[in-house]
Motif scaffolding. Structure first.
Motif, PDB file in Angstrom:
ATOM      1  N   ILE A  14       0.849  -1.204   0.000  1.00 12.42           N
ATOM      2  CA  ILE A  14       0.000   0.000   0.000  1.00 12.42           C
ATOM      3  C   ILE A  14       0.873   1.238   0.000  1.00 12.42           C
ATOM      4  O   ILE A  14       0.618   2.200  -0.725  1.00 12.42           O
ATOM      5  CB  ILE A  14      -0.969  -0.023   1.199  1.00 12.42           C
ATOM      6  N   GLY A  15       1.926   1.233   0.802  1.00 13.85           N
ATOM      7  CA  GLY A  15       2.845   2.364   0.848  1.00 13.85           C
ATOM      8  C   GLY A  15       3.530   2.612  -0.478  1.00 13.85           C
ATOM      9  O   GLY A  15       3.709   3.755  -0.902  1.00 13.85           O
ATOM     10  N   PRO A  22       0.583   9.452  -5.877  1.00 15.03           N
ATOM     11  CA  PRO A  22       0.043  10.316  -4.807  1.00 15.03           C
ATOM     12  C   PRO A  22      -1.177  11.124  -5.245  1.00 15.03           C
ATOM     13  O   PRO A  22      -2.109  11.317  -4.475  1.00 15.03           O
ATOM     14  CB  PRO A  22       1.212  11.221  -4.443  1.00 15.03           C
ATOM     15  N   ARG A  23      -1.200  11.601  -6.497  1.00 16.07           N
ATOM     16  CA  ARG A  23      -2.344  12.398  -6.949  1.00 16.07           C
ATOM     17  C   ARG A  23      -3.606  11.559  -7.062  1.00 16.07           C
ATOM     18  O   ARG A  23      -4.696  12.036  -6.744  1.00 16.07           O
ATOM     19  CB  ARG A  23      -2.034  13.069  -8.285  1.00 16.07           C
ATOM     20  N   ILE A  28      -8.969  10.206  -4.950  1.00 11.94           N
ATOM     21  CA  ILE A  28      -9.927   9.232  -4.419  1.00 11.94           C
ATOM     22  C   ILE A  28     -10.369   9.626  -3.021  1.00 11.94           C
ATOM     23  O   ILE A  28     -11.555   9.559  -2.685  1.00 11.94           O
ATOM     24  CB  ILE A  28      -9.322   7.816  -4.451  1.00 11.94           C
ATOM     25  N   ALA A  29      -9.434  10.055  -2.179  1.00 12.39           N
ATOM     26  CA  ALA A  29      -9.787  10.480  -0.823  1.00 12.39           C
ATOM     27  C   ALA A  29     -10.697  11.704  -0.845  1.00 12.39           C
ATOM     28  O   ALA A  29     -11.663  11.794  -0.075  1.00 12.39           O
ATOM     29  CB  ALA A  29      -8.517  10.770  -0.024  1.00 12.39           C
TER      30      ALA A  29
END
Length: 66
Positions: A14-15, A22-23, A28-29
């Protein structure tokens, strides 16, 4: 006795994904937060999208009797 390291390896995967995209993760968040905020605003307002009773729904055109 061998240890099971499944959970740490999932965390590493996941990391790595977050580090590579990152974008995408931020988009999504943000989408999830926007949907949660809209749902909360609807709940606070107390209005529903559903019709109040069956009379307010459009049944469509009347059938033609021959």
């Amino acid at each position: 006795m061998a240890r099971n390291v499944t959970v740490p390896s999932i965390g590493v995967r996941i990391g790595e994904f977050v580090a590579r995209h990152p974008r995408l993760v931020v988009a999504i968040a943000a989408t999830i937060l926007l949907l949660a905020a809209q749902d909360g605003a609807l709940a606070a307002d107390g209005t529903l999208v559903e019709p109040a009773d069956d009379a307010s729904a459009d049944p469509g055109p009347e059938p033609i009797d021959d």
